[in-house]
Design a protein around this motif. Structure first.
Motif, PDB file in Angstrom:
ATOM      1  N   LEU A   4       0.831  -1.199   0.000  1.00  0.00           N
ATOM      2  CA  LEU A   4       0.000   0.000   0.000  1.00  0.00           C
ATOM      3  C   LEU A   4       0.871   1.256   0.000  1.00  0.00           C
ATOM      4  N   TRP A   5       1.841   1.314   0.894  1.00  0.00           N
ATOM      5  CA  TRP A   5       2.656   2.522   1.014  1.00  0.00           C
ATOM      6  C   TRP A   5       3.543   2.732  -0.205  1.00  0.00           C
ATOM      7  N   THR A   6       4.090   1.662  -0.815  1.00  0.00           N
ATOM      8  CA  THR A   6       4.941   1.849  -1.998  1.00  0.00           C
ATOM      9  C   THR A   6       4.104   2.312  -3.182  1.00  0.00           C
ATOM     10  N   ASP A   7       2.898   1.794  -3.300  1.00  0.00           N
ATOM     11  CA  ASP A   7       2.002   2.214  -4.378  1.00  0.00           C
ATOM     12  C   ASP A   7       1.689   3.708  -4.247  1.00  0.00           C
ATOM     13  N   PHE A   8       1.461   4.154  -3.028  1.00  0.00           N
ATOM     14  CA  PHE A   8       1.162   5.563  -2.776  1.00  0.00           C
ATOM     15  C   PHE A   8       2.385   6.436  -3.078  1.00  0.00           C
ATOM     16  N   VAL A   9       3.539   6.068  -2.559  1.00  0.00           N
ATOM     17  CA  VAL A   9       4.768   6.846  -2.773  1.00  0.00           C
ATOM     18  C   VAL A   9       5.126   6.918  -4.253  1.00  0.00           C
ATOM     19  N   ASN A  10       4.924   5.819  -4.969  1.00  0.00           N
ATOM     20  CA  ASN A  10       5.298   5.763  -6.378  1.00  0.00           C
ATOM     21  C   ASN A  10       4.276   6.426  -7.303  1.00  0.00           C
ATOM     22  N   SER A  11       3.334   7.158  -6.725  1.00  0.00           N
ATOM     23  CA  SER A  11       2.419   7.954  -7.549  1.00  0.00           C
ATOM     24  C   SER A  11       3.155   9.131  -8.194  1.00  0.00           C
ATOM     25  N   ASP A  12       4.370   9.380  -7.730  1.00  0.00           N
ATOM     26  CA  ASP A  12       5.240  10.387  -8.339  1.00  0.00           C
ATOM     27  C   ASP A  12       6.075   9.663  -9.385  1.00  0.00           C
ATOM     28  N   TYR A  13       5.569   9.610 -10.613  1.00  0.00           N
ATOM     29  CA  TYR A  13       6.151   8.800 -11.685  1.00  0.00           C
ATOM     30  C   TYR A  13       7.244   9.552 -12.442  1.00  0.00           C
ATOM     31  N   HIS A  14       8.335   8.858 -12.706  1.00  0.00           N
ATOM     32  CA  HIS A  14       9.422   9.374 -13.540  1.00  0.00           C
ATOM     33  C   HIS A  14       9.721   8.332 -14.605  1.00  0.00           C
ATOM     34  N   SER A  53      -3.109  18.590  -1.427  1.00  0.00           N
ATOM     35  CA  SER A  53      -1.909  19.255  -0.934  1.00  0.00           C
ATOM     36  C   SER A  53      -1.305  18.479   0.241  1.00  0.00           C
ATOM     37  N   THR A  54      -2.148  18.053   1.153  1.00  0.00           N
ATOM     38  CA  THR A  54      -1.678  17.276   2.303  1.00  0.00           C
ATOM     39  C   THR A  54      -1.118  15.928   1.854  1.00  0.00           C
ATOM     40  N   MET A  55      -1.772  15.293   0.881  1.00  0.00           N
ATOM     41  CA  MET A  55      -1.289  14.000   0.382  1.00  0.00           C
ATOM     42  C   MET A  55       0.079  14.146  -0.280  1.00  0.00           C
ATOM     43  N   ARG A  56       0.278  15.205  -1.042  1.00  0.00           N
ATOM     44  CA  ARG A  56       1.577  15.439  -1.693  1.00  0.00           C
ATOM     45  C   ARG A  56       2.678  15.614  -0.655  1.00  0.00           C
ATOM     46  N   SER A  57       2.388  16.424   0.330  1.00  0.00           N
ATOM     47  CA  SER A  57       3.348  16.671   1.401  1.00  0.00           C
ATOM     48  C   SER A  57       3.658  15.367   2.145  1.00  0.00           C
ATOM     49  N   PHE A  58       2.614  14.606   2.460  1.00  0.00           N
ATOM     50  CA  PHE A  58       2.768  13.323   3.134  1.00  0.00           C
ATOM     51  C   PHE A  58       3.588  12.358   2.281  1.00  0.00           C
ATOM     52  N   ARG A  59       3.260  12.290   0.987  1.00  0.00           N
ATOM     53  CA  ARG A  59       3.980  11.394   0.076  1.00  0.00           C
ATOM     54  C   ARG A  59       5.461  11.748   0.007  1.00  0.00           C
ATOM     55  N   ASP A  60       5.749  13.036  -0.122  1.00  0.00           N
ATOM     56  CA  ASP A  60       7.137  13.467  -0.236  1.00  0.00           C
ATOM     57  C   ASP A  60       7.925  13.154   1.034  1.00  0.00           C
ATOM     58  N   GLU A  61       7.314  13.380   2.190  1.00  0.00           N
ATOM     59  CA  GLU A  61       7.976  13.063   3.466  1.00  0.00           C
ATOM     60  C   GLU A  61       8.173  11.555   3.632  1.00  0.00           C
ATOM     61  N   LEU A  62       7.164  10.777   3.243  1.00  0.00           N
ATOM     62  CA  LEU A  62       7.267   9.318   3.357  1.00  0.00           C
ATOM     63  C   LEU A  62       8.341   8.785   2.414  1.00  0.00           C
ATOM     64  N   GLN A  63       8.408   9.337   1.211  1.00  0.00           N
ATOM     65  CA  GLN A  63       9.441   8.932   0.255  1.00  0.00           C
ATOM     66  C   GLN A  63      10.825   9.281   0.807  1.00  0.00           C
ATOM     67  N   SER A  64      10.959  10.452   1.366  1.00  0.00           N
ATOM     68  CA  SER A  64      12.223  10.886   1.952  1.00  0.00           C
ATOM     69  C   SER A  64      12.635   9.961   3.106  1.00  0.00           C
ATOM     70  N   LEU A  69      15.944   5.516   5.228  1.00  0.00           N
ATOM     71  CA  LEU A  69      16.039   4.180   5.825  1.00  0.00           C
ATOM     72  C   LEU A  69      16.800   3.228   4.910  1.00  0.00           C
ATOM     73  N   SER A  70      16.594   3.364   3.591  1.00  0.00           N
ATOM     74  CA  SER A  70      17.293   2.493   2.645  1.00  0.00           C
ATOM     75  C   SER A  70      18.799   2.749   2.664  1.00  0.00           C
ATOM     76  N   ALA A  71      19.202   3.959   3.046  1.00  0.00           N
ATOM     77  CA  ALA A  71      20.617   4.305   3.131  1.00  0.00           C
ATOM     78  C   ALA A  71      21.227   3.879   4.470  1.00  0.00           C
ATOM     79  N   GLY A  72      20.404   3.275   5.337  1.00  0.00           N
ATOM     80  CA  GLY A  72      20.914   2.778   6.607  1.00  0.00           C
ATOM     81  C   GLY A  72      20.713   3.710   7.783  1.00  0.00           C
ATOM     82  N   ILE A 137      14.168  -1.634   2.562  1.00  0.00           N
ATOM     83  CA  ILE A 137      13.513  -0.623   1.740  1.00  0.00           C
ATOM     84  C   ILE A 137      14.570  -0.111   0.775  1.00  0.00           C
ATOM     85  N   ARG A 138      14.235  -0.074  -0.481  1.00  0.00           N
ATOM     86  CA  ARG A 138      15.205   0.310  -1.509  1.00  0.00           C
ATOM     87  C   ARG A 138      14.630   1.387  -2.426  1.00  0.00           C
ATOM     88  N   CYS A 139      15.548   2.116  -3.021  1.00  0.00           N
ATOM     89  CA  CYS A 139      15.232   3.042  -4.098  1.00  0.00           C
ATOM     90  C   CYS A 139      15.933   2.458  -5.320  1.00  0.00           C
TER      91      CYS A 139
END
Length: 190
Positions: A4-14, A53-64, A69-72, A137-139
């Motif tokens: 669920l959380w990865t699907d939400f975070v990955n809504s920022d498509y590149h 707006s809140t979802m974008r902010s939440f998504r960006d913080e969760l992605q960060s 965490l993936s960097a240790g 958790i990986r990027c």
């Protein structure tokens, strides 16, 4: 495996192929409805401007947070408090339900709005940390992709979100770079 959380975070498509195309799918009604249907959640579509707006902010913080965490970097008390604040906004009740295997207790959301959805996303991320490891958790190693995923391989060595797409693309890029280097070295020898 999507969560669920990865699907939400990955809504920022590149564009993983290296094109300049990127798309913030979070604001699209069609993506919102597909997301809700896929994860059996309820909220008003389209989301209000404030919710978006809140979802974008939440998504960006969760992605960060996921990238840290993936960097240790360990989860801090501030990170934990931030997740708890979002989970607190999503009230649930317990309901006894009958299933094929017998009875079960299910958590049922009290509200059907995007703040409840974000609470469920935060809870899924928290469960990932509790049940798994933050280091899994990986990027994606493809710098054009930016996809976030959970490495559930035994060896904990998954580098790409998808070996067939990003993995093959990066393999081809390394091969071509090597050939180009070899070609330029031959030219310099002559």
């Amino acid at each position: 495996m999507d969560r669920l959380w990865t699907d939400f975070v990955n809504s920022d498509y590149h564009d993983w192929r290296g094109g300049n195309r990127s798309e913030d799918r979070l604001g699209k009604s069609s993506w919102q409805q597909d997301f809700l249907n896929r994860w059996q959640l309820e909220a008003q579509v389209p989301a209000s401007t404030e919710e978006e707006s809140t979802m974008r902010s939440f998504r960006d913080e969760l992605q960060s947070l996921a990238i840290r965490l993936s960097a240790g970097t360990p989860l801090t008390e501030k990170d934990q408090a931030w997740l708890n604040d979002f989970m607190r906004s999503g009230g649930v009740i317990r309901r006894l339900i009958s299933q094929d295997q017998g009875l079960d207790v299910k958590l049922v959301p009290i509200h059907a709005h995007w703040f409840q959805v974000m609470a469920e996303v935060a809870a899924d991320f928290a469960l990932t940390l509790v049940e798994g490891e933050g280091k899994r958790i990986r990027c994606c190693d493809n710098p054009d992709c930016r996809w976030v995923f959970y490495d559930d391989t035994r060896s904990r060595t998954q580098k790409y979100c998808d070996d067939k797409m990003c993995g093959n693309l990066m393999k081809v890029r390394r091969f071509r770079a090597k050939r180009k280097l070899e070609s330029s070295e031959k030219k310099n020898e002559v």
